[in-house]
Design a protein around this motif. Structure first.
Motif, short mmCIF file in Angstrom:
data_model
loop_
_atom_site.label_atom_id
_atom_site.label_comp_id
_atom_site.label_asym_id
_atom_site.label_seq_id
_atom_site.Cartn_x
_atom_site.Cartn_y
_atom_site.Cartn_z
N TYR A 14 0.80 -1.23 0.00
CA TYR A 14 0.00 0.00 0.00
C TYR A 14 0.84 1.28 0.00
CZ TYR A 14 -3.24 -3.52 1.74
OH TYR A 14 -3.98 -4.64 1.91
N GLY A 15 2.11 1.17 -0.31
CA GLY A 15 3.00 2.33 -0.18
C GLY A 15 2.99 3.32 -1.32
N ASP A 16 1.98 3.27 -2.18
CA ASP A 16 1.92 4.23 -3.28
C ASP A 16 1.81 5.67 -2.77
OD1 ASP A 16 2.00 2.12 -5.02
OD2 ASP A 16 -0.16 2.04 -5.32
N VAL A 17 1.06 5.83 -1.72
CA VAL A 17 0.89 7.16 -1.11
C VAL A 17 1.24 7.03 0.37
CG1 VAL A 17 -0.71 9.01 -0.55
CG2 VAL A 17 -0.91 7.81 -2.72
N MET A 18 2.12 7.91 0.81
CA MET A 18 2.54 7.87 2.20
C MET A 18 2.50 9.28 2.77
SD MET A 18 6.03 6.44 3.98
CE MET A 18 7.05 7.03 2.70
N VAL A 19 2.07 9.38 4.02
CA VAL A 19 2.03 10.66 4.71
C VAL A 19 3.06 10.62 5.83
CG1 VAL A 19 0.62 12.22 6.09
CG2 VAL A 19 -0.41 10.98 4.18
N PHE A 20 3.88 11.63 5.88
CA PHE A 20 4.86 11.79 6.95
C PHE A 20 4.37 12.98 7.78
CE2 PHE A 20 8.84 13.89 8.38
CZ PHE A 20 9.29 12.88 9.21
N ASP A 21 3.80 12.69 8.93
CA ASP A 21 3.10 13.72 9.70
C ASP A 21 3.84 14.02 11.00
OD1 ASP A 21 1.26 15.44 10.76
OD2 ASP A 21 -0.24 13.92 11.17
N THR A 22 4.31 15.25 11.14
CA THR A 22 4.99 15.65 12.38
C THR A 22 4.17 16.66 13.16
OG1 THR A 22 6.19 17.40 11.24
CG2 THR A 22 7.28 15.26 11.42
N THR A 23 2.85 16.64 12.98
CA THR A 23 2.02 17.62 13.70
C THR A 23 1.72 17.20 15.12
OG1 THR A 23 -0.01 16.61 12.84
CG2 THR A 23 0.93 18.45 11.59
N TYR A 24 2.08 15.98 15.48
CA TYR A 24 1.88 15.56 16.86
C TYR A 24 2.77 16.38 17.78
CZ TYR A 24 -0.64 11.53 15.14
OH TYR A 24 -1.55 10.72 14.54
N ARG A 25 2.30 16.60 18.97
CA ARG A 25 3.10 17.35 19.93
C ARG A 25 4.32 16.56 20.37
NH1 ARG A 25 -1.22 20.03 24.06
NH2 ARG A 25 -2.35 21.17 22.48
N THR A 26 5.26 17.28 20.89
CA THR A 26 6.43 16.59 21.42
C THR A 26 6.06 15.94 22.74
OG1 THR A 26 7.14 18.62 22.49
CG2 THR A 26 8.09 18.14 20.35
N ASN A 27 6.83 14.95 23.12
CA ASN A 27 6.59 14.26 24.38
C ASN A 27 7.49 14.84 25.46
OD1 ASN A 27 9.10 13.22 23.78
ND2 ASN A 27 8.28 11.32 22.95
N LYS A 28 7.50 14.21 26.61
CA LYS A 28 8.28 14.77 27.73
C LYS A 28 9.78 14.75 27.49
CE LYS A 28 8.70 10.71 30.72
NZ LYS A 28 8.47 10.22 32.06
N TYR A 29 10.22 14.03 26.46
CA TYR A 29 11.64 14.00 26.13
C TYR A 29 12.00 14.99 25.03
CZ TYR A 29 11.33 9.69 28.76
OH TYR A 29 11.09 8.76 29.73
N ASN A 30 11.06 15.82 24.65
CA ASN A 30 11.25 16.83 23.62
C ASN A 30 11.56 16.20 22.26
OD1 ASN A 30 11.11 19.48 22.86
ND2 ASN A 30 13.26 19.89 23.19
N LEU A 31 10.94 15.06 21.99
CA LEU A 31 11.05 14.39 20.70
C LEU A 31 9.69 14.43 20.01
CD1 LEU A 31 13.10 11.26 21.81
CD2 LEU A 31 13.95 13.25 20.57
N ILE A 32 9.68 14.75 18.73
CA ILE A 32 8.44 14.85 17.96
C ILE A 32 8.11 13.48 17.39
CG2 ILE A 32 7.37 15.91 15.95
CD1 ILE A 32 9.43 18.22 16.36
N CYS A 33 6.88 13.03 17.58
CA CYS A 33 6.43 11.76 17.01
C CYS A 33 6.14 11.98 15.52
CB CYS A 33 5.18 11.27 17.72
SG CYS A 33 4.57 9.70 17.07
#
Length: 184
Positions: free
Chosen positions: A140-159
């Motif tokens: 199913y990899g014809d279309v892929m979304v790379f989404d970094t709109t999630y908030r950072t966690n307590k380690y200051n890393l963006i999901c």
């Protein structure tokens, strides 16, 4: 313009000047705002006591005699609360994560991960995908979304999940990453 083709101030006429902002709003200028260490300590204490950022801001404003006398803006206050909330990954947490990833690697020969450490040995980026994610990507990899709109966690890393859609119109994850802010 002078003989060297450079601009040069030759006269200053004061009656053409006017204030940039009203006097009552000068406290909002960046040059007037200060987030001092004692203020950060008070904000941290209030946060540890369970006060929400808006409540600690209102309390500090009241104690100072108003927002204009506080010495920092609401945005500065919220940014400080956010920075205090973020904690670097301590050694035991990062080691536990790496141990789990290596454990998964022994159980799944298609499992893949990479960890990047900062100069001081803290996790700054983490990427992984397993066999099922790889298989879903192949199909199913014809279309892929790379989404970094999630908030950072307590380690200051963006999901940052890599997501697509399968034949049932359901989300399917192809991989996942936690990305640190390299500018800090």
């Amino acid at each position: 313009m002078n003989d060297n083709k450079e601009f040069e101030i030759v006269r200053h006429v004061m009656h053409h000047n006017h204030p940039l902002t009203r006097q009552s709003l000068n406290y909002l200028h960046r040059s007037e705002r200060r987030m001092t260490s004692p203020k950060e300590q008070v904000i941290q204490a209030m946060t540890e006591c369970g006060l929400r950022p808006i409540d600690s801001y209102n309390c500090m404003s009241y104690e100072a005699g108003g927002e204009d006398l506080l010495g920092h803006s609401k945005k500065d206050h919220f940014n400080c609360c956010y920075k205090l909330k973020m904690k670097p990954i301590n050694g035991s947490d990062s080691q536990t994560v790496v141990d789990k990833l290596y454990e998964q690697m022994t159980e799944d020969n298609e499992f893949f991960f990479r960890v990047r450490l900062s100069e001081d040995g803290k996790v700054c980026c983490l990427f992984w995908r397993d066999a099922m994610m790889l298989e879903d990507y192949k199909i199913y990899g014809d279309v892929m979304v790379f989404d970094t709109t999630y908030r950072t966690n307590k380690y200051n890393l963006i999901c940052a999940p890599f997501v697509g859609i399968n034949n049932h119109w359901r989300n399917t994850m192809f991989a996942c990453a936690f990305i640190g802010d390299e500018t800090k």
